[in-house]
Scaffold this active site. Structure first.
Site, PDB file in Angstrom:
ATOM      1  N   LYS A  11       4.133 -20.382   4.241  1.00 19.58           N
ATOM      2  CA  LYS A  11       4.266 -19.649   5.796  1.00 19.58           C
ATOM      3  C   LYS A  11       4.160 -18.148   5.395  1.00 19.58           C
ATOM      4  O   LYS A  11       4.317 -17.675   4.136  1.00 19.58           O
ATOM      5  CB  LYS A  11       5.466 -20.029   6.622  1.00 19.58           C
ATOM      6  CG  LYS A  11       5.455 -21.704   6.810  1.00 19.58           C
ATOM      7  CD  LYS A  11       6.360 -21.898   7.695  1.00 19.58           C
ATOM      8  CE  LYS A  11       6.532 -23.395   8.144  1.00 19.58           C
ATOM      9  NZ  LYS A  11       7.772 -23.750   9.204  1.00 19.58           N
ATOM     10  N   PHE A  59      10.317 -23.251  21.121  1.00 16.55           N
ATOM     11  CA  PHE A  59       9.963 -22.423  20.163  1.00 16.55           C
ATOM     12  C   PHE A  59       8.310 -22.654  19.879  1.00 16.55           C
ATOM     13  O   PHE A  59       7.833 -21.917  19.009  1.00 16.55           O
ATOM     14  CB  PHE A  59      10.944 -22.906  18.808  1.00 16.55           C
ATOM     15  CG  PHE A  59      10.934 -24.127  18.269  1.00 16.55           C
ATOM     16  CD1 PHE A  59       9.484 -24.411  17.518  1.00 16.55           C
ATOM     17  CD2 PHE A  59      11.773 -25.129  18.520  1.00 16.55           C
ATOM     18  CE1 PHE A  59       9.701 -25.831  16.884  1.00 16.55           C
ATOM     19  CE2 PHE A  59      11.738 -26.245  18.040  1.00 16.55           C
ATOM     20  CZ  PHE A  59      10.654 -26.780  17.166  1.00 16.55           C
ATOM     21  N   ARG A  87      10.309 -32.598   0.451  1.00 17.05           N
ATOM     22  CA  ARG A  87      11.347 -32.172   1.351  1.00 17.05           C
ATOM     23  C   ARG A  87      12.626 -31.835   0.776  1.00 17.05           C
ATOM     24  O   ARG A  87      13.175 -31.200   1.302  1.00 17.05           O
ATOM     25  CB  ARG A  87      11.675 -33.319   2.284  1.00 17.05           C
ATOM     26  CG  ARG A  87      10.291 -34.068   3.003  1.00 17.05           C
ATOM     27  CD  ARG A  87       9.694 -33.260   4.373  1.00 17.05           C
ATOM     28  NE  ARG A  87      10.922 -33.010   5.236  1.00 17.05           N
ATOM     29  CZ  ARG A  87      10.666 -32.332   6.602  1.00 17.05           C
ATOM     30  NH1 ARG A  87       9.522 -31.810   6.872  1.00 17.05           N
ATOM     31  NH2 ARG A  87      11.688 -31.962   7.275  1.00 17.05           N
ATOM     32  N   ARG A 104      14.200 -23.053   0.814  1.00 14.13           N
ATOM     33  CA  ARG A 104      14.785 -22.502   2.054  1.00 14.13           C
ATOM     34  C   ARG A 104      16.095 -21.907   1.948  1.00 14.13           C
ATOM     35  O   ARG A 104      16.253 -20.478   2.407  1.00 14.13           O
ATOM     36  CB  ARG A 104      14.725 -23.273   3.451  1.00 14.13           C
ATOM     37  CG  ARG A 104      13.439 -23.713   3.580  1.00 14.13           C
ATOM     38  CD  ARG A 104      13.188 -25.098   4.728  1.00 14.13           C
ATOM     39  NE  ARG A 104      11.947 -25.019   5.506  1.00 14.13           N
ATOM     40  CZ  ARG A 104      11.795 -25.904   5.989  1.00 14.13           C
ATOM     41  NH1 ARG A 104      12.407 -27.097   5.952  1.00 14.13           N
ATOM     42  NH2 ARG A 104      10.587 -26.074   6.809  1.00 14.13           N
ATOM     43  N   HIS A 117       6.224 -25.534   4.893  1.00 17.06           N
ATOM     44  CA  HIS A 117       6.174 -26.747   5.935  1.00 17.06           C
ATOM     45  C   HIS A 117       5.663 -27.779   4.826  1.00 17.06           C
ATOM     46  O   HIS A 117       5.128 -27.434   3.777  1.00 17.06           O
ATOM     47  CB  HIS A 117       5.073 -26.608   6.650  1.00 17.06           C
ATOM     48  CG  HIS A 117       4.611 -27.941   7.102  1.00 17.06           C
ATOM     49  ND1 HIS A 117       5.117 -28.231   8.128  1.00 17.06           N
ATOM     50  CD2 HIS A 117       3.493 -28.722   6.956  1.00 17.06           C
ATOM     51  CE1 HIS A 117       4.413 -29.768   8.556  1.00 17.06           C
ATOM     52  NE2 HIS A 117       3.594 -29.899   7.522  1.00 17.06           N
ATOM     53  N   GLU A 128      -2.344 -34.308   7.976  1.00 18.46           N
ATOM     54  CA  GLU A 128      -2.186 -32.907   7.592  1.00 18.46           C
ATOM     55  C   GLU A 128      -3.261 -32.787   6.626  1.00 18.46           C
ATOM     56  O   GLU A 128      -3.839 -31.694   6.361  1.00 18.46           O
ATOM     57  CB  GLU A 128      -0.938 -32.757   7.354  1.00 18.46           C
ATOM     58  CG  GLU A 128       0.070 -32.829   8.819  1.00 18.46           C
ATOM     59  CD  GLU A 128       1.474 -32.628   8.119  1.00 18.46           C
ATOM     60  OE1 GLU A 128       2.214 -32.609   9.369  1.00 18.46           O
ATOM     61  OE2 GLU A 128       1.841 -32.161   7.208  1.00 18.46           O
TER      62      GLU A 128
HETATM   63  P1  ADP Z   1      10.527 -29.021   9.395  1.00 14.75           P
HETATM   64  O1  ADP Z   1       9.517 -28.066   9.160  1.00 14.75           O
HETATM   65  O2  ADP Z   1      11.608 -29.000   8.267  1.00 14.75           O
HETATM   66  O3  ADP Z   1       9.954 -30.426   9.252  1.00 14.75           O
HETATM   67  P2  ADP Z   1      10.589 -29.302  12.358  1.00 14.75           P
HETATM   68  O4  ADP Z   1       9.433 -30.342  12.238  1.00 14.75           O
HETATM   69  O5  ADP Z   1      11.715 -29.577  13.192  1.00 14.75           O
HETATM   70  O6  ADP Z   1      11.178 -28.965  10.846  1.00 14.75           O
HETATM   71  O7  ADP Z   1      10.024 -28.025  12.880  1.00 14.75           O
HETATM   72  C1  ADP Z   1       8.790 -27.509  12.683  1.00 14.75           C
HETATM   73  C2  ADP Z   1       9.022 -25.952  12.314  1.00 14.75           C
HETATM   74  O8  ADP Z   1       9.333 -25.334  13.514  1.00 14.75           O
HETATM   75  C3  ADP Z   1      10.189 -25.316  11.484  1.00 14.75           C
HETATM   76  O9  ADP Z   1       9.854 -25.520  10.100  1.00 14.75           O
HETATM   77  C4  ADP Z   1      10.374 -24.012  11.945  1.00 14.75           C
HETATM   78  O10 ADP Z   1       9.284 -23.082  11.454  1.00 14.75           O
HETATM   79  C5  ADP Z   1       9.964 -24.231  13.474  1.00 14.75           C
HETATM   80  N1  ADP Z   1      11.297 -24.515  14.234  1.00 14.75           N
HETATM   81  C6  ADP Z   1      12.107 -25.664  14.263  1.00 14.75           C
HETATM   82  N2  ADP Z   1      13.006 -25.598  15.068  1.00 14.75           N
HETATM   83  C7  ADP Z   1      13.273 -24.081  15.435  1.00 14.75           C
HETATM   84  C8  ADP Z   1      14.244 -23.353  16.319  1.00 14.75           C
HETATM   85  N3  ADP Z   1      15.194 -23.920  16.873  1.00 14.75           N
HETATM   86  N4  ADP Z   1      13.694 -22.189  16.302  1.00 14.75           N
HETATM   87  C9  ADP Z   1      12.459 -21.689  15.937  1.00 14.75           C
HETATM   88  N5  ADP Z   1      11.586 -22.192  15.197  1.00 14.75           N
HETATM   89  C10 ADP Z   1      12.064 -23.607  14.724  1.00 14.75           C
END
Ligand code: ADP
Length: 140
Positions: A11, A59, A87, A104, A117, A128
């Site tokens: 990212k 968000f 993951r 992370r 991601h 994807e």
């Molecule tokens: P992951 O990337 O671990 O699979 P999610 O699918 O839940 O997580 O969320 C996608 C992306 O959205 C996260 O990697 C992060 O960049 C953003 N995100 C998730 N939760 C939040 C939050 N509470 N506030 C701001 N950004 C968030």
């Protein structure tokens, strides 16, 4: 365990800080092979389409803006159980909860700007990967 492919994105918070090589080293050390990779600049619309599953989340706007703010590196990782392994290497979404040694935990700046991601299931991985790469670009 089956050999899988998963979609990874380095990212903007990480490309900005020149962390692509360090993050790729983590993938390779874990046995994940980078079988396709390109650096691209997403438009807000492309970021929005990619993250449309989160469209109702508070968000979402901030996330799309962030993902289009600077270049990203999109890549396909291949290996045994690659989806779950990636993951694991990534660590929890919120760096405060991420296990020691994960990408992370080491590099993410916040829950939003969290450096990487990774696809979360075989169906989303296939979708994807197809969003960013043609079959010709995948060299296993
Ligand atoms: P992951 O990337 O671990 O699979 P999610 O699918 O839940 O997580 O969320 C996608 C992306 O959205 C996260 O990697 C992060 O960049 C953003 N995100 C998730 N939760 C939040 C939050 N509470 N506030 C701001 N950004 C968030």
């Amino acid at each position: 365990m089956a050999v899988e492919r998963t979609l990874s994105i380095i990212k903007p918070d990480a490309t900005r800080r020149n962390l692509t090589g360090k993050i790729n080293a983590k993938f390779e050390e874990a046995g994940l092979r980078i079988v396709a990779q390109k650096r691209i600049q997403l438009t807000p619309a492309q970021a929005g389409e990619f993250y449309k599953v989160h469209a109702e989340r508070p968000f979402y706007g901030e996330l799309c803006e962030f993902m289009a703010s600077e270049p990203v590196v999109v890549q396909v990782l291949e290996g045994e159980g690659a989806i779950a392994k990636n993951r694991e290497v990534m660590g929890a979404t919120n760096p405060a909860d991420a296990a020691e040694g994960t990408i992370r935990a080491e590099f993410a700046e916040s829950v939003g700007e969290n450096s990487v991601h990774g696809s979360d299931a075989p169906e989303t991985a296939a979708e994807e990967i197809a969003y960013f790469f043609s079959g010709l670009e995948l060299v296993g």
